[in-house]
Design a protein around this motif. Sequence first.
Motif, PDB file in Angstrom:
ATOM      1  N   GLU A  97       1.025  -1.342   0.285  1.00  0.00           N
ATOM      2  CA  GLU A  97      -0.069   0.039   0.172  1.00  0.00           C
ATOM      3  C   GLU A  97       0.871   1.343   0.004  1.00  0.00           C
ATOM      4  O   GLU A  97       1.636   1.648   1.157  1.00  0.00           O
ATOM      5  N   LEU A  98       0.785   1.834  -1.198  1.00  0.00           N
ATOM      6  CA  LEU A  98       1.806   3.086  -1.280  1.00  0.00           C
ATOM      7  C   LEU A  98       1.432   4.290  -0.920  1.00  0.00           C
ATOM      8  O   LEU A  98       1.279   5.145  -1.844  1.00  0.00           O
ATOM      9  N   ASP A  99       0.961   4.341   0.594  1.00  0.00           N
ATOM     10  CA  ASP A  99       0.658   5.801   0.974  1.00  0.00           C
ATOM     11  C   ASP A  99       1.927   6.589   1.184  1.00  0.00           C
ATOM     12  O   ASP A  99       3.105   6.160   1.005  1.00  0.00           O
ATOM     13  N   GLU A 100       1.724   7.944   1.560  1.00  0.00           N
ATOM     14  CA  GLU A 100       2.901   8.758   1.827  1.00  0.00           C
ATOM     15  C   GLU A 100       3.868   8.189   2.746  1.00  0.00           C
ATOM     16  O   GLU A 100       5.120   8.309   2.491  1.00  0.00           O
ATOM     17  N   ALA A 101       3.457   7.470   3.840  1.00  0.00           N
ATOM     18  CA  ALA A 101       4.301   7.353   4.819  1.00  0.00           C
ATOM     19  C   ALA A 101       5.409   6.112   4.170  1.00  0.00           C
ATOM     20  O   ALA A 101       6.366   6.014   4.428  1.00  0.00           O
ATOM     21  N   THR A 102       4.581   5.213   3.568  1.00  0.00           N
ATOM     22  CA  THR A 102       5.293   4.121   2.819  1.00  0.00           C
ATOM     23  C   THR A 102       6.428   4.614   1.986  1.00  0.00           C
ATOM     24  O   THR A 102       7.386   4.178   1.780  1.00  0.00           O
ATOM     25  N   GLN A 103       5.788   5.477   0.928  1.00  0.00           N
ATOM     26  CA  GLN A 103       6.823   6.009  -0.065  1.00  0.00           C
ATOM     27  C   GLN A 103       7.850   6.541   0.593  1.00  0.00           C
ATOM     28  O   GLN A 103       9.103   6.811   0.084  1.00  0.00           O
ATOM     29  N   LEU A 104       7.882   7.473   1.734  1.00  0.00           N
ATOM     30  CA  LEU A 104       9.112   7.970   2.542  1.00  0.00           C
ATOM     31  C   LEU A 104       9.807   6.949   2.753  1.00  0.00           C
ATOM     32  O   LEU A 104      11.018   7.266   2.719  1.00  0.00           O
TER      33      LEU A 104
END
Length: 433
Positions: free
Chosen positions: A316-323
């Motif tokens: 799940e590529l939410d902002e937290a994961t992308q960071l």
Amino acid sequence: LRVAHETGVISYIFSVRESVSTVKHLSAFPDEGVQTAIENVLAFDRLDASLSNHLNKIFRNQGIKMVTKEKVVEAGRGVGGISTPKTRASSPKHGKEDPDNTPHVGGNTWAGGTGGSDTAGLGGRGGPYRLDKGHPIHQISDEMKAQVSEEAKRRAKETANEALAKKLEELNMGKLDWERYNSVRAKVEENIKDMKRYLKDLKKRKEERQWLHRQTSGELDENRLVEVLAGERDVFKRRGNPADHETFLSNPINIKLVVDVSASMYRFGYDGRLERLLEATLMIMECFKGDKRFNLHITGHNGSSPKIDLVHPSMELDEATQLRVLESMVAHTQYTYAGDHTIEAIEVAVEESAPDTLVIAISDANLNRYDITLKDLKPLQSAKVHAHLIFIASLGDEAAALAKAVPNERAQCCMNTSDLPLIIKKIVTSALK
């Protein structure tokens, strides 16, 4: 404009036709000036925001100010020169933190120094990992690096592995720098919007009714008149959905991004290569996340491994994961062992990918140092997948010369931060046609 096309930044070949059109406009409307004449010629290209910004930059460099302005930020940092360490390399450590962040050269006490021994820093020897404090980099010679004992190298590697494990554990705990994330995203905001618009329109264009040829009923196909005389029956054409219409919509397209997280990305990060890589990776994640038509894989490669899993389709590529992905990439460049696995990374990606996968490899490989030749890039010509290689750094013109020699435009160079999203967009567009 010609150079931009040759390097793959823009796909259309601006030629004498556009020059003649500009002169014709000036002849017909002499009071409007060169700027308006060029704007008239480039009117269609204004529909592509990222291309428009790049064209603005090219013309501004020639003294022609276009309507749309682009903010160009260039950062530079001096090189400190040659350093002679004051101590031997024997006991790898992080080093003391200087609260004043004073530049330290040639020593073995402070973290973030340059051209020294044992401590985390840049340009030195025997330290456990790289640490950039923003100062000019003083570099020791290869001969001095060779004086480090095998025992000291082993201890430095162990310390680096421990630091990497600790760093990645912290990232998984959610200690994230949101300001850092937003600063990276802001630089590719327009590119993200532009790519999303293209991907959204892609489905519409695939759903449009097209001319279907070799039909047994419909309008006579003027391209099959010989077959008409021969008495064949499938000489008609009619409007309809292509045969692969449902296949395109139901079977996800695999996209694999192979990124360079080697030591040199951190060591020479002051020239913008690491920032370019992070921006391109974030753009790809933002554009393809949540789109069921695509499966996104991202792997890294460095001196330690040709395959480091960073993103898989089920994430799940939410902002937290992308960071976390971006920060883990930086961590790998900082703590990895020196070396290069660019070719092996491409080979693994091509071998493990499903048919028709789009493979995009990004590297700052030192070609001569690691003896990378045109023959080594043969996997880029695989008929199984659409494979491309982008060089984001080069010693002299060696990368440009090699990229030009690779057939079918499967290798390109990108030395400007603003060009990488454009090149990736061009590759994606070409592969999905």
